[in-house]
Design an enzyme around this catalytic site. Structure first.
Site, PDB file in Angstrom:
ATOM      1  N   GLN A  35     -64.397  37.627  34.885  1.00  0.00           N
ATOM      2  CA  GLN A  35     -64.898  37.891  33.537  1.00  0.00           C
ATOM      3  C   GLN A  35     -64.237  36.962  32.526  1.00  0.00           C
ATOM      4  O   GLN A  35     -64.593  36.956  31.364  1.00  0.00           O
ATOM      5  CB  GLN A  35     -64.564  39.337  33.141  1.00  0.00           C
ATOM      6  CG  GLN A  35     -65.179  40.347  34.056  1.00  0.00           C
ATOM      7  CD  GLN A  35     -64.439  41.679  33.988  1.00  0.00           C
ATOM      8  OE1 GLN A  35     -64.715  42.523  33.149  1.00  0.00           O
ATOM      9  NE2 GLN A  35     -63.482  41.861  34.869  1.00  0.00           N
ATOM     10  N   HIS A  57     -69.095  35.791  32.587  1.00  0.00           N
ATOM     11  CA  HIS A  57     -69.136  35.754  31.115  1.00  0.00           C
ATOM     12  C   HIS A  57     -69.078  34.340  30.568  1.00  0.00           C
ATOM     13  O   HIS A  57     -68.919  34.143  29.361  1.00  0.00           O
ATOM     14  CB  HIS A  57     -68.004  36.599  30.521  1.00  0.00           C
ATOM     15  CG  HIS A  57     -68.181  38.074  30.752  1.00  0.00           C
ATOM     16  ND1 HIS A  57     -67.178  38.993  30.542  1.00  0.00           N
ATOM     17  CD2 HIS A  57     -69.253  38.792  31.177  1.00  0.00           C
ATOM     18  CE1 HIS A  57     -67.625  40.209  30.827  1.00  0.00           C
ATOM     19  NE2 HIS A  57     -68.871  40.109  31.232  1.00  0.00           N
ATOM     20  N   GLY A  63     -56.453  42.833  37.863  1.00  0.00           N
ATOM     21  CA  GLY A  63     -56.244  42.697  36.425  1.00  0.00           C
ATOM     22  C   GLY A  63     -57.466  42.952  35.568  1.00  0.00           C
ATOM     23  O   GLY A  63     -57.658  42.273  34.557  1.00  0.00           O
ATOM     24  N   THR A  80     -59.927  46.211  33.856  1.00  0.00           N
ATOM     25  CA  THR A  80     -60.094  47.649  33.646  1.00  0.00           C
ATOM     26  C   THR A  80     -61.417  48.139  34.246  1.00  0.00           C
ATOM     27  O   THR A  80     -61.656  49.331  34.309  1.00  0.00           O
ATOM     28  CB  THR A  80     -60.070  47.981  32.148  1.00  0.00           C
ATOM     29  OG1 THR A  80     -60.969  47.098  31.477  1.00  0.00           O
ATOM     30  CG2 THR A  80     -58.677  47.811  31.577  1.00  0.00           C
ATOM     31  N   ASN A 101     -53.100  45.951  39.874  1.00  0.00           N
ATOM     32  CA  ASN A 101     -53.101  46.226  38.438  1.00  0.00           C
ATOM     33  C   ASN A 101     -51.932  47.153  38.112  1.00  0.00           C
ATOM     34  O   ASN A 101     -51.781  48.174  38.775  1.00  0.00           O
ATOM     35  CB  ASN A 101     -54.439  46.876  38.030  1.00  0.00           C
ATOM     36  CG  ASN A 101     -54.723  46.694  36.556  1.00  0.00           C
ATOM     37  OD1 ASN A 101     -53.863  46.918  35.716  1.00  0.00           O
ATOM     38  ND2 ASN A 101     -55.931  46.264  36.244  1.00  0.00           N
TER      39      ASN A 101
END
Ligand SMILES: [Zn+2]
Length: 260
Positions: free
Chosen positions: A113, A131, A201, A203, A227
């Site tokens: 991302q 992204h 890493g 969410t 994470n």
């Protein structure tokens, strides 16, 4: 908890999982670039803890496709801040280990991302930048495209040298669709399946980021999360390493090297 101290039992299990896989999907988010000194992001590269920008817009409004069309100078101001945070920073040990692992497996993909391009710069070839990449620029009107090292010396908002229209980065702004080519590549690779899916890493707030982990678990494939915190997929994965990405991946890499 100290995120640099690794639970040896967890490292054993995760290293075994990494050792037996032949195809791996790594899914990465801002946490992997945090070791490069980049802030952990909110939204598209969002450096923003606050919901509101200094211009009084919600960050989702300021960094939206609508804002780029209607008030490009406002949108670009915040795009510029994101790029500035990447400037001078570079990939870290975590990106480096993922790039080296590409040589170990029959099939390796990175779904990221992040818009910082650190995976490609570190040497990963099979990267899906879902992204986009803040360094790739494209004209909003004509076919002009460019790739820049950074935005230093650029006038903001930048104009197309060919037609004078606003130039934009090839990133997914709020309210915009994901890039078709990236989605197609992701669907193609998910269709082929992976022995191991590793979430690093992130969410995992976006469904297309969480879904590959959920699907892998349902299919009985190996799943790992790296994470320090608890995320949307923490309850899904079979193995959790609650460490920073660079520390965890370096430890796994050393295990794999020692074993082989
Ligand atoms: Zn143009």
């Amino acid at each position: 908890m100290n995120h640099d101290s690794i639970d040896p039992a967890v490292l054993d299990r995760v290293s075994q999982v990494f050792a037996r896989a032949r195809s791996v999907l790594f899914i990465t988010g801002a946490g992997i670039s945090a070791d490069s000194g980049l802030p952990t992001y909110r939204g598209i590269g969002g450096l923003y803890e606050d919901a509101t920008t200094e211009d009084g817009f919600a960050i989702e409004e300021a960094l939206s496709g609508d804002m780029l069309r209607e008030r490009p100078e406002v949108c670009w101001k915040y795009i510029h801040q994101i790029e500035r945070a990447c400037r001078g920073a570079t990939w870290n040990r975590a990106h480096e280990v993922l790039a080296m692992l590409e040589g170990r497996y029959e099939r390796t993909w990175v779904l990221t991302q992040n818009v910082d391009a650190f995976h490609r710069r570190a040497g990963s070839k099979n990267v899906i930048e879902i992204h986009g990449d803040v360094h790739r620029l494209t004209c909003t009107r004509c076919q002009f495209r460019d790739r820049v090292e950074d935005y230093a010396g650029m006038s903001i908002p930048p104009c197309c040298p060919d037609c004078g229209a606003i130039v934009r980065p090839e990133v997914v702004l709020f309210g915009e669709m994901l890039p078709g080519a990236a989605v197609a590549a992701l669907e193609r690779e998910l269709g082929r399946g992976f022995d191991l899916v590793v979430s690093i890493g992130t969410t995992s707030v976006f469904p297309y980021i969480a879904a590959p982990v959920v699907l892998a678990r349902r299919a009985g494939r190996d799943t790992v999360e790296i994470n320090p915190g608890t995320t949307g997929v923490s309850h899904v994965v079979a193995h959790r390493m609650r460490n920073r990405a660079a520390v965890a991946l370096d430890a796994i890499w050393q295990r794999l090297e020692t074993a082989s």
